[in-house]
Design an enzyme around this catalytic site. Structure first.
Site, PDB file in Angstrom:
ATOM      1  CG  HIS A 116     104.022 -80.407   0.976  1.00 33.42           C
ATOM      2  ND1 HIS A 116     104.603 -80.722   2.182  1.00 33.42           N
ATOM      3  CD2 HIS A 116     103.141 -79.425   1.248  1.00 33.42           C
ATOM      4  CE1 HIS A 116     104.086 -79.986   3.140  1.00 33.42           C
ATOM      5  NE2 HIS A 116     103.193 -79.173   2.599  1.00 33.42           N
ATOM      6  CE  LYS A 133     108.469 -94.087   3.801  1.00 27.40           C
ATOM      7  NZ  LYS A 133     109.305 -92.901   3.885  1.00 27.40           N
ATOM      8  NE  ARG A 134     101.415 -90.432  -1.252  1.00 26.42           N
ATOM      9  CZ  ARG A 134     102.069 -90.007  -2.333  1.00 26.42           C
ATOM     10  NH1 ARG A 134     101.776 -90.498  -3.525  1.00 26.42           N
ATOM     11  NH2 ARG A 134     102.989 -89.075  -2.225  1.00 26.42           N
ATOM     12  CE  LYS A 158     105.521 -91.604  -0.539  1.00 32.99           C
ATOM     13  NZ  LYS A 158     106.287 -90.692   0.326  1.00 32.99           N
ATOM     14  CB  THR A 196     106.793 -86.260   8.549  1.00 37.17           C
ATOM     15  OG1 THR A 196     105.671 -86.948   7.988  1.00 37.17           O
ATOM     16  CG2 THR A 196     106.823 -84.837   8.033  1.00 37.17           C
ATOM     17  CE  LYS A 235     104.962 -88.511  11.734  1.00 39.51           C
ATOM     18  NZ  LYS A 235     103.975 -88.884  10.703  1.00 39.51           N
TER      19      LYS A 235
END
Length: 959
Positions: free
Chosen positions: A448, A689-690, A695, A801, A805
């Site tokens: 992942h 998100k985390r 990120k 993901t 969405k």
């Protein structure tokens, strides 16, 4: 009369019907007087119209009108009636599913299945009663599903994951059962609103981020597409943590989702497996035996997962840990030594307390490994028990992989490899070669991310102490793998390959062993590993270690779980096209060279049911109207039909109105959660998100500061011309021990406190941090989004993901060419995606440039850093955070994630977004084209690919 397939569509939907009852059977048969044909409405219908009575002999069963007539022709690309993916004959008549029948069942459970005062019927009680009433329906389908799987003995996939981020179950279950309207009516009759009742359900704290949510989307698709499947996870009592936000930043408190019970789970006390830790191994005449140590038990808790428009309902099996009551030391308790009396019980229960406990200490590492082994051992034992039961009197182990497929969701379940080997050899008596062949044919591995935390490594001393038999098996796998390498390469090249590819890292070899590697069948020197007790003693200072300062410090021998997964797995897949290429060309390039056929790509997907049909009913209604049916919920490729309507002004107006309604709802949600008031006419710009440096939430908030500073330099008229009103919304959890991520959360909160109270800025800019981001929060945030930021450093996000969405819900994305962004941009069109930033092939060059001292940050970037340091945001010292962006080299410095490098391009891209948003007609078309291009990112497509190309499983329809 010719028998019809139940659930087929009649041209006369309101045809008169007549009900007959056969005297010699309990089924109800309905005859259509128009078509002169009949069909069964449901075998052994047991619910009486007058209540929840289970009485198959009653004749006054209330039936909903059924549909009959010729079957609809298949649409292009429709797999519902194909041999590969048949659809179930779906009926709402397998329980009392009209509003009156539902009312009766809810009342029954309110009185007899609830832990509440029966003389009240408040929201929480209404939720539990409604949930139990839905579960009744699911249990029958569930039992029928696995009875059918047993009868057909079809090959099944077993999906092992440390996380399953399910979200609320009530709305999803009644959505998949197509009973939302009926439940809404029933609850209104009882004085409650369905939405308010559903909000009483806490999110199941079984996961944290995309890994767990992907696993849950996969279960939904597996059930919907009728694949035989099981999900396996752990039943965490306290989850990761509940996030609280105040002026000081993030605080972690325990989740309490199980405090009042979880109505969707069913304890299976008859499904219980022994789990062993510690102890020792010794040779016997029949092979190896593992004795002594600490023994606990894993008990199954099952959660039914219903498919959409099918009777197939599969199982998420969660393991909880305990010890036998005989392990309670009553003598110690009576002597007043209460801790000793309950020590074994507490040690066992601790395993399933918290998701991802801190592992900085030896004790933390032991607990993490206990969790992973409990998941793997209980699940493997369960699969083997089922295989033996379903095989009958003769068990053929050579056929095991033709009935069982195991998918490891990242490296956390890697211990299922040595555990399957152990059971096959030590319990079932198979040889090493037999067990290894079966294991390799059964297990597959999904990677992942390329980040270190995903490529797990565990100290061999700890593994040897906790799981001595598994350590022996891993050592032999390592040895046999090196032998196989020696047949392909020789000399220095072999030495280098062995060092990179073997399972064990930091294993020393003397000159003799190095020479052995040059021979066709090399002998591998067993790693020199200190016992765990000695390692711990040295760390605790209870035993002095003699250290020669002239001798280099020995690195601890580590077990590389990703290498073990690649060596043992029959297939290895990445989760986006670019990520899979990175795995083949960089992370696992040596493995790809020798096993090119082992590597695949399976781009992630999300279920369009939860993530569009159910969470965004307003937009779903518009989509259904303009496509002419709700078939898109099952066949996402039909969303492409929206493209032909983008010039229709009525369609554009309806689309904008649906989006605006969701923005109004989100504005109310934000006020409730944070106290801030936002204008739904503003652009809603969301990054959820985390929290992680790669990120780049830090880039986002620095961009917000840049915008704020530019606004402050302008007069009101200039601001109105330059900028559109924008609400910048953040959400996500920082791991408790990840200090840099927690500093980023603190920075966002401090910026919000300044910007939101500045009267000069007003509604032109707002900053929001939504606390305790989870699935339910995402279902509120995503449908209301105008813009979403997916801005990770290129090459570091495996897929993502949430980007899927957002696109599915008509949100325009800004992002880098990373993860699934690359494929989303292709599908929705480059003109409908705001692109910026360095590409994967440029990253290393830019880091080298930085190390050589050739990078000069932009003035805008330096101005933002200066503002943060100025004290304008408060007294908090951000020096440690800012130092990570400075310098040319060094650990934790030199801007490893290229925030400064990409910042000018990011700011320029944001200016283009402001200009584009002013043209609302053009923006609406971009929004529509994002939804129209999102069909590839349905998890249904992903699961079909896994099933065909990795697992070798086929749909098995419950009749």
């Amino acid at each position: 009369m010719a028998a019809l397939v139940q659930g087929s569509v009649c041209s006369a939907l309101a045809c008169p019907q007549r009900t007959n009852r056969f005297a010699d059977r309990s089924e109800i048969v309905t005859e259509c007087l128009v078509s002169k044909s009949s069909f069964l409405t449901g075998a052994r219908l047991k619910t009486c119209c007058k209540g929840g009575l289970r009485c198959s002999s009653r004749t006054d069963v209330r039936l909903r009108p059924m549909r009959c007539g010729p079957k609809k022709p298949s649409k292009p690309g429709d797999q519902s009636n194909s041999p590969e993916s048949p659809r179930s004959s779906f009926s709402k008549g397998d329980a009392a599913t009209d509003p009156e029948g539902i009312v009766s069942r809810i009342k029954y459970h309110a009185n007899y299945s609830s832990m509440f005062n029966p003389f009240k019927f408040e929201l929480k009680q209404a939720y539990f009663a409604a949930a139990h009433s839905v579960r009744d329906c699911l249990i029958q389908r569930w039992n029928d599903t696995y009875k059918h799987f047993k009868t057909t003995n079809a090959k099944a996939v077993h999906y092992l994951s440390m996380e399953f981020l399910q979200g609320r179950a009530l709305t999803n279950a009644i959505g998949n059962l197509e009973l939302k309207s009926e439940y809404a009516q029933a609850l209104r009759k009882l004085g409650h609103d369905l939405e308010n009742v559903a909000e009483q359900e806490p999110d199941a704290a079984l996961g944290n981020g995309g890994l767990g949510r992907l696993a849950s989307c996969f279960l939904d698709s597996l059930a919907t597409l009728n694949y035989p499947a099981w999900g396996y996870g752990l039943r965490y009592k306290y989850g990761l943590f509940h996030q609280e936000i105040d002026k000081d930043g993030q605080h972690e408190v325990v989740e309490n989702w199980l405090e009042m019970g979880y109505p969707w789970e069913i304890a299976r006390h008859d499904i219980c497996y022994p789990i062993k830790f510690f102890g020792k191994t010794f040779e016997t005449s029949g092979g190896k035996e593992w004795i002594g140590g600490e023994d606990i038990e894993a008990v199954a808790y099952d959660v039914p997962i219903p498919g959409y428009q099918t009777k197939n309902t599969i199982c998420l099996r969660l393991w909880s840990t305990k010890v036998s009551p005989q392990n309670f030391d009553l003598d110690a308790f009576n002597a007043g030594d209460y801790d000793k009396a309950a020590a074994l019980r507490n040690n066992a229960q601790r395993i399933c307390h918290v998701l991802y406990p801190g592992d900085a200490t030896v004790e933390g590492k032991l607990l993490r490994l206990k969790q992973q082994y409990t998941l793997c051992s209980a699940s493997i034992q369960d699969m083997i028990a089922r295989y033996k039961e379903w095989s009958g009197t003769k068990v053929d182990w050579n056929k095991f992989s033709t009935k069982v497929a195991i998918q490891m969701n990242d490296t956390h379940p890697t211990l299922c490899i040595p555990e399957l080997m152990r059971i096959l050899m030590d319990v079932e008596g198979l040889s090493w070669d037999q067990a290894w062949g079966i294991t390799r044919a059964t297990v597959a591995y999904t990677n992942h991310t390329v980040l270190p935390e995903a490529l797990e490594k565990w100290p061999m001393p700890i593994l040897q102490t906790l799981l001595p038999r598994h350590a022996e098996i891993i050592e032999r796998i390592d040895k046999e793998f090196i032998k196989s390498l020696a047949k392909m390469e020789r000399g220095t090249k072999l030495e280098e390959m062995v060092a990179r590819m073997r399972v064990l890292e930091n294993v020393e070899r003397d000159e003799g062993s190095k020479k052995a590697l040059e021979k066709p069948n090399p002998a591998v020197v067993k790693p020199s590993v200190e016992p765990y007790e000695d390692v711990k003693a040295k760390r605790d200072g209870t035993k002095k270690a003699s250290i020669d300062k002239k001798t280099p410090v020995k690195l601890e021998v580590m077990v590389r779980m990703a290498n073990l997964s690649v060596i043992a797995g029959n297939k290895v897949n990445g989760v986006a096209a670019i990520h899979s290429e990175i795995l083949k060309n960089e992370v696992f390039r040596d493995f790809y060279k020798i096993w090119p056929g082992k590597f695949q790509n399976k781009t992630n997907g999300v279920t369009p049911r939860r993530w569009l049909a159910y969470c965004n009913p307003e937009l779903s209604a518009v989509i259904t109207k303009w496509l002419g049916s709700r078939d898109w919920v099952l066949h996402a490729e039909l969303l492409a039909g929206l493209r032909k309507h983008t010039t229709n002004q009525d369609f554009l107006k309806e689309w904008r109105l649906a989006k605006y309604v969701r923005k109004q709802k989100l504005a109310g949600f934000i006020k409730e959660r944070t106290g801030y008031v936002v204008n739904p006419n503003s652009m809603f710009d969301i990054q959820i998100k985390r929290i992680h440096e790669y990120k780049r939430q830090l880039m986002n908030i620095m961009g917000v500061i840049h915008r704020y500073l530019k606004m402050k330099d302008m007069n009101p008229k200039e601001r109105a011309v330059k900028y559109v009103p924008r609400v910048c919304i953040f959400g996500g959890k920082a791991f408790a021990t990840y200090l840099q991520a927690k500093r980023i959360v603190k920075l966002i909160i401090d910026v919000a406190a300044v910007v939101n109270e500045d009267p000069d800025i007003g509604e032109l800019l707002k900053v929001i941090f939504v606390p305790d981001y989870n699935v339910s929060a995402a279902e509120m945030l995503i449908p209301a989004s105008d813009l979403s930021q997916h801005i990770s450093t290129a090459g570091m996000e495996a897929s993502g993901t949430s980007n899927m969405k957002f696109a599915m819900n008509g949100c325009v994305l800004i992002g880098t060419l990373d993860g699934a962004n690359v494929e989303i941009r292709t599908e929705v069109g480059a003109d409908n995606f705001f692109l910026f930033g360095a590409t994967v092939d440029q990253i290393q060059g830019f880091r080298s440039e930085r190390a050589a001292g050739k990078f000069t940050p932009s003035k805008a970037f330096e101005d933002v850093k200066k503002f943060i340091r100025s004290g304008a945001l408060g007294k908090y010292d951000y020096a440690d955070m800012l130092e990570s962006l400075e310098g040319d080299e060094g650990f934790g410095k030199a801007d490893y994630f290229l925030v400064g490098k990409d910042f000018p391009d990011y700011v320029e891209c944001q200016e283009r977004i402001d200009k584009a948003y002013r043209n609302q007609e053009s923006w609406t078309k971009m929004s529509i084209l994002n939804t129209a291009g999102s069909s590839k990112f349905s998890s249904d497509r992903t699961i079909h690919e896994y099933a065909k190309e990795i697992w070798g499983v086929k749909p098995s329809l419950v009749p």
